[in-house]
Structure formats: C-alpha cells, structure tokens
Design a protein around this motif. Structure first.
Motif, PDB file in Angstrom:
ATOM      1  N   ALA A 188      46.929  36.595  42.510  1.00 28.86           N
ATOM      2  CA  ALA A 188      46.794  37.778  42.125  1.00 28.86           C
ATOM      3  C   ALA A 188      46.464  37.557  40.289  1.00 28.86           C
ATOM      4  O   ALA A 188      47.384  37.049  40.002  1.00 28.86           O
ATOM      5  CB  ALA A 188      47.855  38.929  42.397  1.00 28.86           C
ATOM      6  N   ALA A 189      45.315  38.314  40.055  1.00 29.93           N
ATOM      7  CA  ALA A 189      45.142  38.255  38.710  1.00 29.93           C
ATOM      8  C   ALA A 189      45.415  39.150  37.911  1.00 29.93           C
ATOM      9  O   ALA A 189      45.172  40.381  38.400  1.00 29.93           O
ATOM     10  CB  ALA A 189      43.349  37.788  38.718  1.00 29.93           C
ATOM     11  N   SER A 190      45.566  39.190  36.546  1.00 22.95           N
ATOM     12  CA  SER A 190      45.862  40.277  35.747  1.00 22.95           C
ATOM     13  C   SER A 190      45.411  39.886  34.399  1.00 22.95           C
ATOM     14  O   SER A 190      45.219  38.842  34.043  1.00 22.95           O
ATOM     15  CB  SER A 190      47.241  40.648  35.845  1.00 22.95           C
ATOM     16  OG  SER A 190      48.029  39.594  35.164  1.00 22.95           O
ATOM     17  N   THR A 225      38.911  39.934  34.696  1.00 24.87           N
ATOM     18  CA  THR A 225      38.188  40.446  36.102  1.00 24.87           C
ATOM     19  C   THR A 225      37.917  39.196  36.685  1.00 24.87           C
ATOM     20  O   THR A 225      37.167  38.379  36.172  1.00 24.87           O
ATOM     21  CB  THR A 225      36.955  41.305  35.638  1.00 24.87           C
ATOM     22  OG1 THR A 225      37.443  42.442  35.106  1.00 24.87           O
ATOM     23  CG2 THR A 225      36.204  41.721  36.957  1.00 24.87           C
ATOM     24  N   LEU A 226      38.251  39.099  38.029  1.00 23.16           N
ATOM     25  CA  LEU A 226      37.815  37.899  38.632  1.00 23.16           C
ATOM     26  C   LEU A 226      36.647  37.487  38.708  1.00 23.16           C
ATOM     27  O   LEU A 226      36.064  36.211  38.695  1.00 23.16           O
ATOM     28  CB  LEU A 226      38.391  38.084  40.161  1.00 23.16           C
ATOM     29  CG  LEU A 226      39.990  37.495  40.264  1.00 23.16           C
ATOM     30  CD1 LEU A 226      40.071  37.874  42.124  1.00 23.16           C
ATOM     31  CD2 LEU A 226      40.282  36.124  39.914  1.00 23.16           C
ATOM     32  N   ARG A 283      37.465  36.448  47.834  1.00 23.05           N
ATOM     33  CA  ARG A 283      37.956  37.270  46.896  1.00 23.05           C
ATOM     34  C   ARG A 283      37.655  38.708  46.977  1.00 23.05           C
ATOM     35  O   ARG A 283      36.596  38.884  47.580  1.00 23.05           O
ATOM     36  CB  ARG A 283      37.510  36.704  45.250  1.00 23.05           C
ATOM     37  CG  ARG A 283      36.146  36.661  45.325  1.00 23.05           C
ATOM     38  CD  ARG A 283      35.408  36.389  43.935  1.00 23.05           C
ATOM     39  NE  ARG A 283      34.032  36.722  43.727  1.00 23.05           N
ATOM     40  CZ  ARG A 283      33.406  36.337  42.768  1.00 23.05           C
ATOM     41  NH1 ARG A 283      33.818  35.477  41.650  1.00 23.05           N
ATOM     42  NH2 ARG A 283      32.279  36.440  42.775  1.00 23.05           N
ATOM     43  N   ASP A 284      38.709  39.507  46.566  1.00 16.56           N
ATOM     44  CA  ASP A 284      38.245  40.792  46.690  1.00 16.56           C
ATOM     45  C   ASP A 284      38.415  41.269  45.095  1.00 16.56           C
ATOM     46  O   ASP A 284      39.506  41.307  44.483  1.00 16.56           O
ATOM     47  CB  ASP A 284      39.343  41.551  47.482  1.00 16.56           C
ATOM     48  CG  ASP A 284      39.472  43.131  47.696  1.00 16.56           C
ATOM     49  OD1 ASP A 284      38.937  43.682  46.730  1.00 16.56           O
ATOM     50  OD2 ASP A 284      40.029  43.379  48.628  1.00 16.56           O
ATOM     51  N   ILE A 285      37.211  41.559  44.530  1.00 18.28           N
ATOM     52  CA  ILE A 285      37.147  41.848  43.169  1.00 18.28           C
ATOM     53  C   ILE A 285      37.945  43.268  42.856  1.00 18.28           C
ATOM     54  O   ILE A 285      38.418  43.326  41.732  1.00 18.28           O
ATOM     55  CB  ILE A 285      35.714  42.051  42.790  1.00 18.28           C
ATOM     56  CG1 ILE A 285      34.764  40.870  43.056  1.00 18.28           C
ATOM     57  CG2 ILE A 285      35.464  42.627  41.365  1.00 18.28           C
ATOM     58  CD1 ILE A 285      35.469  39.785  42.484  1.00 18.28           C
ATOM     59  N   LYS A 315      40.684  44.154  44.450  1.00 20.45           N
ATOM     60  CA  LYS A 315      42.154  44.075  44.410  1.00 20.45           C
ATOM     61  C   LYS A 315      42.373  43.072  43.152  1.00 20.45           C
ATOM     62  O   LYS A 315      43.768  42.483  42.951  1.00 20.45           O
ATOM     63  CB  LYS A 315      42.487  43.663  45.447  1.00 20.45           C
ATOM     64  CG  LYS A 315      42.618  44.590  46.693  1.00 20.45           C
ATOM     65  CD  LYS A 315      42.982  44.299  47.971  1.00 20.45           C
ATOM     66  CE  LYS A 315      42.959  45.554  49.011  1.00 20.45           C
ATOM     67  NZ  LYS A 315      43.621  44.898  50.205  1.00 20.45           N
ATOM     68  N   ASN A 316      41.284  42.343  42.600  1.00 17.15           N
ATOM     69  CA  ASN A 316      41.479  41.085  41.707  1.00 17.15           C
ATOM     70  C   ASN A 316      42.496  40.108  42.161  1.00 17.15           C
ATOM     71  O   ASN A 316      43.181  39.689  41.815  1.00 17.15           O
ATOM     72  CB  ASN A 316      42.181  41.692  40.298  1.00 17.15           C
ATOM     73  CG  ASN A 316      41.264  41.312  39.045  1.00 17.15           C
ATOM     74  OD1 ASN A 316      40.124  41.041  39.194  1.00 17.15           O
ATOM     75  ND2 ASN A 316      42.162  41.501  38.079  1.00 17.15           N
ATOM     76  N   THR A 317      42.142  39.833  43.604  1.00 15.46           N
ATOM     77  CA  THR A 317      42.729  38.704  44.160  1.00 15.46           C
ATOM     78  C   THR A 317      41.890  37.829  44.910  1.00 15.46           C
ATOM     79  O   THR A 317      40.889  38.078  45.662  1.00 15.46           O
ATOM     80  CB  THR A 317      43.693  39.463  45.255  1.00 15.46           C
ATOM     81  OG1 THR A 317      44.531  40.454  44.486  1.00 15.46           O
ATOM     82  CG2 THR A 317      44.636  38.500  46.299  1.00 15.46           C
ATOM     83  N   GLU A 336      42.070  28.588  37.016  1.00  8.75           N
ATOM     84  CA  GLU A 336      40.900  28.706  36.469  1.00  8.75           C
ATOM     85  C   GLU A 336      40.241  27.277  36.675  1.00  8.75           C
ATOM     86  O   GLU A 336      40.712  26.353  36.240  1.00  8.75           O
ATOM     87  CB  GLU A 336      40.539  29.316  35.217  1.00  8.75           C
ATOM     88  CG  GLU A 336      38.865  29.294  34.717  1.00  8.75           C
ATOM     89  CD  GLU A 336      38.959  29.943  33.287  1.00  8.75           C
ATOM     90  OE1 GLU A 336      39.989  29.981  32.711  1.00  8.75           O
ATOM     91  OE2 GLU A 336      37.521  29.970  32.896  1.00  8.75           O
TER      92      GLU A 336
END
Length: 126
Positions: free
Chosen positions: A23-25, A28-29, A72-74, A76-78, A98
C-alpha cells in the motif's frame, strides 16, 4: 520519500498460494516503478518482480517466472504480488520499494537510496 507498507504474508504449505499487498501513501503509484524484493536468512536481498510506472509493464526474476504475478490497482494505490505454486525456497521476508528504471521500464533493482519498510514474512513449509 515514498511510503510503502507490505502485508499479506503467512505460513503456507508447498504448492499453496498467497497474495501480498503493498500500500502506497503520499504519491500516485502510476508515476513510479515499484518492485517486490525478498531476503531469506543468510542471503542477500533479491529482486522478484516489478511493475513500470508509465505503462504498467512487468518484469520477473527467473526463479519466480510463471508462478508469481505482479499487478497494481491505481484507484487503491496498491501493488499486489500473487504467488502460486509456492516452494520452500520462496521462504523470505518480502519487501516492496521503488525500483530503478530505464527508458520507462522497471528493473529488478531498488532505486538508491532505498527505503525499506518492515516487510512481510512468507514461510513455505509442510
């Protein structure tokens, strides 16, 4: 600094499956190349798979090709790592980070400096 949190690890029998999440925060992935890495006890960290930022193209190490799938699910940023046909040698702590990229394509190498989270433990054992 990208904030990434891994989850989804556990104990599974050989031949089983697991799905890891990253999970990214704070960003934007779709802009960054993100990869999964793993480190087994006594071994160096190795790149497993990555997904490129611009076009979502993927790369896999030879050891997991055909068994693991990165996605990846943009929204959901995951980023996910679906792991099938697991083997005892897949046992490791799995991290996401990264990655480097060349001409927009991700590489199985972390971008320097790399920021490593806690990771998630995957144990494959009967």
């Amino acid at each position: 600094q990208l904030q990434l949190v891994e989850s989804g690890g556990g104990l599974v029998q050989p031949g089983g499956s697991l799905r890891l999440s990253c999970a990214a925060s704070g960003f934007t992935l779709g802009v960054y190349a993100i990869g999964w890495f793993r480190q087994a006890p006594g071994k160096e960290r190795e790149g497993v798979s990555c997904v490129s930022g611009p076009d979502g193209s993927t790369e896999y190490s030879d050891s997991v090709k055909g068994r693991f799938t990165i996605s990846r699910d943009i929204a959901k940023n995951t980023v996910y790592l679906q792991m099938n046909s697991l083997r005892p040698e897949d046992t490791a702590v799995y991290y996401c980070a990264e990655t480097k990229s060349v001409f927009g394509r991700c590489l199985l190498a972390p971008k320097s400096p790399a920021y490593w989270g806690q990771g998630t433990q995957v144990t494959v054992s009967s």
